[in-house]
Design a protein around this motif. Structure first.
Motif, PDB file in Angstrom:
ATOM      1  N   LEU A  31       0.842  -1.195   0.000  1.00  0.00           N
ATOM      2  CA  LEU A  31       0.000   0.000   0.000  1.00  0.00           C
ATOM      3  C   LEU A  31       0.878   1.246   0.000  1.00  0.00           C
ATOM      4  O   LEU A  31       1.753   1.400   0.864  1.00  0.00           O
ATOM      5  N   ILE A  32       0.636   2.129  -0.982  1.00  0.00           N
ATOM      6  CA  ILE A  32       1.443   3.334  -1.120  1.00  0.00           C
ATOM      7  C   ILE A  32       0.620   4.553  -0.713  1.00  0.00           C
ATOM      8  O   ILE A  32      -0.443   4.806  -1.265  1.00  0.00           O
ATOM      9  N   HIS A  33       1.124   5.300   0.258  1.00  0.00           N
ATOM     10  CA  HIS A  33       0.481   6.521   0.767  1.00  0.00           C
ATOM     11  C   HIS A  33       0.521   7.623  -0.283  1.00  0.00           C
ATOM     12  O   HIS A  33       1.378   7.597  -1.148  1.00  0.00           O
ATOM     13  N   PRO A  34      -0.383   8.606  -0.153  1.00  0.00           N
ATOM     14  CA  PRO A  34      -1.380   8.789   0.891  1.00  0.00           C
ATOM     15  C   PRO A  34      -2.633   7.955   0.638  1.00  0.00           C
ATOM     16  O   PRO A  34      -2.949   7.619  -0.501  1.00  0.00           O
ATOM     17  N   PHE A  35      -3.319   7.608   1.725  1.00  0.00           N
ATOM     18  CA  PHE A  35      -4.578   6.866   1.652  1.00  0.00           C
ATOM     19  C   PHE A  35      -5.741   7.841   1.805  1.00  0.00           C
ATOM     20  O   PHE A  35      -5.591   8.891   2.412  1.00  0.00           O
TER      21      PHE A  35
END
Length: 151
Positions: A31-35
């Motif tokens: 999972l790559i930010h931003p969320f």
């Protein structure tokens, strides 16, 4: 093991469903930010149910940080409704990286420019795209079928 990458996911229910799919298919989630949500969001946990504790998941602050984890950039496949090559024409291997963009706009042109392998899921011209959780399921299912692993 397949690597499923979500770049800037926005909807917790989708991420929860994808996490559950990853547990069921023994895939890793990146999972790559931003969320668009807090990782402990109740909707995320509701969608992932009690499977989230079994999920092999890694978070990255940005795309650059994630890219340092990739041993072979030729095995990275970016999904885009604008790509011309179908997922059914790709030759997947164990360990591949399957990359999906945020729900509202997909992958940015900057991210698309970082890798050569762009794929699309064939669909009716009556829709712009599939839901991201469904898209991940399509691609993971095809990749698993090709590499001979049970789904």
């Amino acid at each position: 093991m397949l690597n499923i990458v979500l770049v800037e996911p926005e909807i917790p229910n989708n991420t929860g469903n994808i996490g559950r799919l990853c547990v069921g298919t023994e895939s890793r989630l990146h999972l790559i930010h931003p969320f668009g949500f807090v990782i402990n969001d109740k909707n995320l946990k509701r969608s992932g149910l009690d499977y989230w504790i079994h999920l092999d998941v890694t978070e990255y602050q940005n795309v650059t940080e994630w890219m340092f984890q990739i041993p072979d950039k030729s095995r990275v496949f970016l999904m885009s409704s604008h790509a011309s090559k179908s997922i059914y024409d790709a030759k997947f291997q164990d360990g591949d990286w399957l990359v999906f963009g945020k729900e509202s706009v997909g992958l940015s042109t900057e991210v698309l420019a970082l890798f050569e392998n762009h794929l699309t899921i064939p669909m009716s011209p009556l829709i712009r795209s599939f839901n991201i959780a469904n898209s991940v399921a399509f691609v993971v299912g095809e990749a698993k079928r090709q590499i001979g692993l049970s789904v």
